[in-house]
Design a protein around this motif. Structure first.
Motif, PDB file in Angstrom:
ATOM      1  N   THR A   1      38.812  51.354  52.368  1.00  0.00           N
ATOM      2  CA  THR A   1      40.197  51.049  52.724  1.00  0.00           C
ATOM      3  C   THR A   1      40.553  51.782  54.018  1.00  0.00           C
ATOM      4  O   THR A   1      39.687  52.368  54.672  1.00  0.00           O
ATOM      5  N   GLU A   2      41.831  51.760  54.360  1.00  0.00           N
ATOM      6  CA  GLU A   2      42.245  52.433  55.592  1.00  0.00           C
ATOM      7  C   GLU A   2      42.072  53.946  55.521  1.00  0.00           C
ATOM      8  O   GLU A   2      41.889  54.613  56.548  1.00  0.00           O
ATOM      9  N   THR A   3      42.123  54.497  54.317  1.00  0.00           N
ATOM     10  CA  THR A   3      42.135  55.963  54.200  1.00  0.00           C
ATOM     11  C   THR A   3      41.022  56.532  53.339  1.00  0.00           C
ATOM     12  O   THR A   3      40.802  57.747  53.365  1.00  0.00           O
ATOM     13  N   GLN A   4      40.309  55.716  52.570  1.00  0.00           N
ATOM     14  CA  GLN A   4      39.321  56.284  51.660  1.00  0.00           C
ATOM     15  C   GLN A   4      38.211  55.285  51.353  1.00  0.00           C
ATOM     16  O   GLN A   4      38.324  54.092  51.622  1.00  0.00           O
ATOM     17  N   GLN A   5      37.142  55.828  50.796  1.00  0.00           N
ATOM     18  CA  GLN A   5      35.986  55.044  50.382  1.00  0.00           C
ATOM     19  C   GLN A   5      35.929  55.008  48.867  1.00  0.00           C
ATOM     20  O   GLN A   5      36.095  56.037  48.201  1.00  0.00           O
TER      21      GLN A   5
ATOM     22  N   SER B   1      37.295  42.182  46.180  1.00  0.00           N
ATOM     23  CA  SER B   1      37.710  42.154  47.584  1.00  0.00           C
ATOM     24  C   SER B   1      38.961  43.006  47.741  1.00  0.00           C
ATOM     25  O   SER B   1      39.689  43.258  46.767  1.00  0.00           O
ATOM     26  N   TYR B   2      39.194  43.435  48.971  1.00  0.00           N
ATOM     27  CA  TYR B   2      40.333  44.312  49.256  1.00  0.00           C
ATOM     28  C   TYR B   2      41.275  43.616  50.222  1.00  0.00           C
ATOM     29  O   TYR B   2      40.866  43.153  51.293  1.00  0.00           O
ATOM     30  N   ARG B   3      42.542  43.498  49.830  1.00  0.00           N
ATOM     31  CA  ARG B   3      43.559  42.944  50.705  1.00  0.00           C
ATOM     32  C   ARG B   3      44.928  43.396  50.216  1.00  0.00           C
ATOM     33  O   ARG B   3      45.138  43.633  49.024  1.00  0.00           O
ATOM     34  N   ASP B   4      45.838  43.521  51.139  1.00  0.00           N
ATOM     35  CA  ASP B   4      47.229  43.881  50.826  1.00  0.00           C
ATOM     36  C   ASP B   4      47.319  45.168  50.006  1.00  0.00           C
ATOM     37  O   ASP B   4      48.082  45.247  49.033  1.00  0.00           O
ATOM     38  N   LYS B   5      46.491  46.165  50.373  1.00  0.00           N
ATOM     39  CA  LYS B   5      46.524  47.485  49.737  1.00  0.00           C
ATOM     40  C   LYS B   5      46.097  47.461  48.276  1.00  0.00           C
ATOM     41  O   LYS B   5      46.352  48.412  47.533  1.00  0.00           O
ATOM     42  N   ASN B   6      45.442  46.390  47.852  1.00  0.00           N
ATOM     43  CA  ASN B   6      44.999  46.293  46.459  1.00  0.00           C
ATOM     44  C   ASN B   6      43.567  45.775  46.396  1.00  0.00           C
ATOM     45  O   ASN B   6      43.081  45.115  47.324  1.00  0.00           O
ATOM     46  N   ILE B   7      42.925  46.077  45.282  1.00  0.00           N
ATOM     47  CA  ILE B   7      41.602  45.537  44.999  1.00  0.00           C
ATOM     48  C   ILE B   7      41.761  44.379  44.024  1.00  0.00           C
ATOM     49  O   ILE B   7      42.398  44.525  42.975  1.00  0.00           O
ATOM     50  N   PHE B   8      41.159  43.240  44.369  1.00  0.00           N
ATOM     51  CA  PHE B   8      41.207  42.068  43.511  1.00  0.00           C
ATOM     52  C   PHE B   8      39.834  41.875  42.886  1.00  0.00           C
ATOM     53  O   PHE B   8      38.846  41.674  43.594  1.00  0.00           O
TER      54      PHE B   8
ATOM     55  N   TYR C   1      38.931  34.748  35.827  1.00  0.00           N
ATOM     56  CA  TYR C   1      40.094  35.634  35.784  1.00  0.00           C
ATOM     57  C   TYR C   1      40.151  36.506  37.031  1.00  0.00           C
ATOM     58  O   TYR C   1      39.138  36.779  37.677  1.00  0.00           O
ATOM     59  N   GLN C   2      41.366  36.967  37.314  1.00  0.00           N
ATOM     60  CA  GLN C   2      41.594  37.907  38.405  1.00  0.00           C
ATOM     61  C   GLN C   2      42.398  39.086  37.887  1.00  0.00           C
ATOM     62  O   GLN C   2      43.379  38.907  37.169  1.00  0.00           O
ATOM     63  N   SER C   3      41.949  40.293  38.244  1.00  0.00           N
ATOM     64  CA  SER C   3      42.690  41.512  37.909  1.00  0.00           C
ATOM     65  C   SER C   3      42.983  42.266  39.191  1.00  0.00           C
ATOM     66  O   SER C   3      42.167  42.288  40.116  1.00  0.00           O
ATOM     67  N   LEU C   4      44.149  42.880  39.236  1.00  0.00           N
ATOM     68  CA  LEU C   4      44.581  43.616  40.416  1.00  0.00           C
ATOM     69  C   LEU C   4      44.576  45.105  40.107  1.00  0.00           C
ATOM     70  O   LEU C   4      45.137  45.552  39.099  1.00  0.00           O
ATOM     71  N   VAL C   5      43.935  45.874  41.001  1.00  0.00           N
ATOM     72  CA  VAL C   5      43.863  47.327  40.850  1.00  0.00           C
ATOM     73  C   VAL C   5      44.403  47.949  42.123  1.00  0.00           C
ATOM     74  O   VAL C   5      43.929  47.665  43.222  1.00  0.00           O
ATOM     75  N   SER C   6      45.376  48.820  41.975  1.00  0.00           N
ATOM     76  CA  SER C   6      45.972  49.482  43.134  1.00  0.00           C
ATOM     77  C   SER C   6      45.101  50.656  43.572  1.00  0.00           C
ATOM     78  O   SER C   6      44.657  51.452  42.744  1.00  0.00           O
ATOM     79  N   VAL C   7      44.842  50.746  44.881  1.00  0.00           N
ATOM     80  CA  VAL C   7      44.061  51.883  45.389  1.00  0.00           C
ATOM     81  C   VAL C   7      44.945  53.102  45.611  1.00  0.00           C
ATOM     82  O   VAL C   7      44.445  54.196  45.887  1.00  0.00           O
TER      83      VAL C   7
END
Length: 723
Positions: A163-167, A211-218, A229-235
């Motif tokens: 992401t922008e700030t972490q791995q 995949s990573y988009r909009d500050k979230n992991i899909f 199915y799709q699950s959203l995980v906040s980084v």
């Protein structure tokens, strides 16, 4: 609307014999979008330039070793990173031609995967859930590795995201039918565990993709019943403390794919952008059975927007890099470019012309390894506590010497006392927990044995090698010491358990074994199964009459004498060079040589050392290999026995190497004349076999294409005439 463009073949494949696997472990993007590295399921990794459809380089580990996870490319250092035999990390650059000469480091626990996403530092994921950055791990390769997973929990899929700030390292696990997602943050270091909602009838996911988009992991996952199915995980979630409860992971159903009457077996689904999903291994809704398709579905409108029929069997594997799909099918790995412009509802339904076309976002370059499930047995996990606490508790309940105390004891105590204390140490603790210390104990034992000729504890060294926690790189003087002391049982164990023995030392062992007299060898105490295998071969050597693999003694005699016109000369050649199934070695001596035949090696590095053998030793060795070939070719001999033994391919590889190393000497030697005639006979028999198989190939294909007649429930006999 989404579109699949005309594809092209990147390379050919050699599928597994059961046709269930493409034999590709993984595909990883290299320096740019036009270069990828393809790792097969055994020994090789190849660099391809995609636009030219040609390989730029290939590297192979030596025989007996295996690449156990896909190779990745470290863009920070322009180096390749691989793992062989689960514990050996290898690092090399493109100009390194011989992989075995590259940097190697043996770590203390089995590695599951190495991930290197978007130019970040490579991260190493261990089988038991621990994660280390590569540089930190290589600074102390034998450092202890904690166990994150609970007992019987195993990793099924993993990837890495920057992401922008972490791995982040993300992996899913399975435990008794339940599935979990782990989110490992590397800066700062923390891990969060999520529980996936169970699917009906207890189905397990066939594939995952993130995949990573909009500050979230899909997270995208596909089940055998066709549900996607799709699950959203906040980084940006809070870092979880150790022992924090498992968090339920909500999900949304994106698609319900058609599966007809049968459930899906080998299928994958991956994100192409936020509105399109590529699916392979799922039936086309309007196509007939028996056809395999690659499809693109629009998740917003629940419509199929593009499909392409793929020739040959699909293996449920799919990768996406830089608007290109990589898909193994049949005997080829194909590259299929795609486009996913944004669509209006009308254009998605095919009723109106698309008003405006804008390019979709470039797909996030996140590797997915699509249902590559390792069948290795998991190491029994421990309770969540530190090594220091666990060791202290055991010491309080049963006061005994620590590993440091045992190591100091080795330096001065008699061999009997050393053996006793090492045995007690191994009996009260799991060898996997002691792995970093066992190497030090072995080094101390070997160092004292070399410095003090009166001290040598064979039983202690044997116990340490039996733990399978040592390697040649950890204790390089152990095998030379065993050879010096003529401790051939220890030599046998080292050849059995060490996978990184240098070729020079392998040849030293072989020379020592061949030089050993049969009388002295019979007095040795060796590994029981290896001796039993040879006794089985030798005891049945005269009991067989028929041969397979296209070889028979009659045809051999005809081949050998067919070009000789003089009847007397023909009779003499037949008498002197007839292949005999008589073992030229005793069972114990042969058992030792069998271990050398099964040792990993690089042919380039081994050949120079084979040239140092005397002609007598070469002829004796070839005679033994000839005996093995004949015995393996008999109808009555089954290679499905329970004994560990060299394979037919290994036997023939050694024959070829010996001939390459000593061909001139063998041709000029009268003793070797009959032997060379026999080897020539083997080659001719194989040529004849494949020639005959080629003649009936068409008939066999016709049999395979024949439609099965309707079973009328009556007894019948059908005669099929091939000629």
């Amino acid at each position: 609307m989404a579109a699949l463009c005309e594809g092209y073949t990147l390379c050919g494949l050699v599928p597994a014999l059961n046709q269930q696997s493409s034999e590709i472990q993984g595909i990883e993007e290299e320096r740019d979008s036009d270069h990828v590295i393809v790792t097969d399921s055994t020994r090789s990794v190849t660099l391809y330039k995609v636009s030219d459809q040609k390989p730029l380089g290939s590297w192979t580990v030596k025989q007996g070793q295996t690449l156990t996870c896909p190779v990745v490319f470290n863009k920070q250092t322009n180096e390749y990173v691989a793992v062989s035999d689960n514990k050996v990390i290898r690092i090399w650059k493109e100009d390194n031609l011989i992989l075995d000469k590259a940097f190697k480091a043996t770590v203390s626990a089995d590695v599951r995967r190495v991930h290197c996403a978007h130019g970040a530092e490579p991260a190493v994921l261990f089988q038991r859930g621990a994660v280390r950055l590569l540089d930190s791990l290589l600074s102390a390769p034998q450092q202890p590795v904690e166990e994150v997973l609970v007992q019987e929990e195993a990793i099924s899929w993993s990837t890495s995201i920057v992401t922008e700030t972490q791995q982040l390292v993300i992996f899913t696990t399975e435990l008794k039918g339940d599935h979990f997602l782990y989110l490992q943050r590397l800066n700062p270091n923390s891990v969060q565990k999520y529980r996936l909602e169970p699917e009906e009838l207890g189905f397990s996911p066939l594939s995952f993709w993130a995949s990573y988009r909009d500050k979230n992991i899909f997270l995208l996952y596909l089940y055998p019943n066709g549900h996607v199915y799709q699950s959203l995980v906040s980084v940006r979630g809070p870092a979880a403390d150790e022992g924090a409860p498992v968090v339920p992971l909500p999900r949304d159903q994106l698609l319900s794919l058609p599966v007809r009457e049968e459930l899906l077996e080998a299928a994958s689904a991956i994100f192409l952008d936020d509105a399109h999903v590529a699916v392979v291994g799922v039936p086309h809704p309007s196509a007939g059975p028996g056809k395999d398709f690659l499809c693109i579905w629009n998740t917003n409108f629940q419509t199929l927007q593009a499909a392409k029929e793929m020739a040959g069997k699909l293996y449920g594997q799919l990768w996406s890099y830089s608007s290109k799909l990589f898909i193994p099918h049949g005997k080829a790995l194909s590259v299929i470019p795609f486009a996913c412009p944004r669509s209006s509802l009308a254009s998605a339904l095919g009723k109106l012309k698309q008003i405006k076309t804008e390019e979709s976002k470039t797909p996030t370059l996140v590797p997915s390894w699509n249902t590559i499930l390792h069948g290795e047995e998991a190491v029994p996990p421990k309770p969540v506590e530190t090594r220091k606490t666990r060791t202290t508790r055991k010491m309080q309940s049963n006061p005994t010497l620590t590993t440091d105390q045992v190591q100091n004891l080795i330096k001065t105590a008699p061999a009997e006392e050393v053996e006793k204390e090492v045995q007690r140490l191994l009996s009260r603790q799991d060898p996997q927990d002691l792995q970093p210390s066992l190497g030090q104990l072995a080094l101390t034992l070997v160092s004292r044995s070399l410095a003090d000729p009166t001290f040598y504890s064979s039983n202690t060294l044997t116990q340490l090698v039996h733990t399978q926690c040592l390697s040649h790189s950890v204790c390089p003087d152990l095998l030379p010491l065993a050879l010096e002391k003529k401790d051939y049982f220890l030599c046998q164990l080292c050849l059995l358990f060490f996978h990184d023995i240098p070729e020079a030392l392998t040849c030293t062992c072989l020379k020592a074994f061949i030089s050993l007299s049969d009388a002295d060898a019979e007095k040795l105490g060796l590994e029981a199964d290896s001796v039993s295998f040879m006794e089985m071969l030798i005891s049945n050597e005269h009991a067989q009459t028929g041969l397979q693999n296209g070889f028979s003694s009659t045809s051999c005699e005809d081949d050998r004498t067919g070009d000789i016109n003089d009847p007397q000369t023909k009779a003499k050649e037949k008498e002197n060079a007839s292949p005999q199934q008589i073992c030229p070695l005793g069972s114990h001596k042969a058992a030792l040589i069998n271990e050398v035949l099964q040792t990993a090696y690089s042919e380039t590095l081994l050949l120079p050392h084979l040239k140092d053998f005397s002609s007598d030793h070469v002829v004796l060795f070839l005679q033994y290999l000839e005996f093995l070939y004949l015995r393996y070719s008999t109808d009555g001999f089954s290679q499905m026995h329970s004994y560990r033994s060299p394979s037919l391919n290994q036997i023939m590889d050694w024959v070829c190497m010996l001939l390459d190393a000593h061909f001139t000497v063998l041709v000029m030697s009268p003793v070797a004349k009959g032997l060379l005639l026999n080897l020539q006979c083997f080659v001719r028999s194989q040529v004849r076999l494949f020639s005959e198989l080629g003649k009936i190939e068409g008939s066999l294909q016709e049999l395979n294409n024949m439609k099965m007649k309707k079973d009328i429930g009556q007894y019948s006999i059908e005669l099929i005439e091939l000629y």
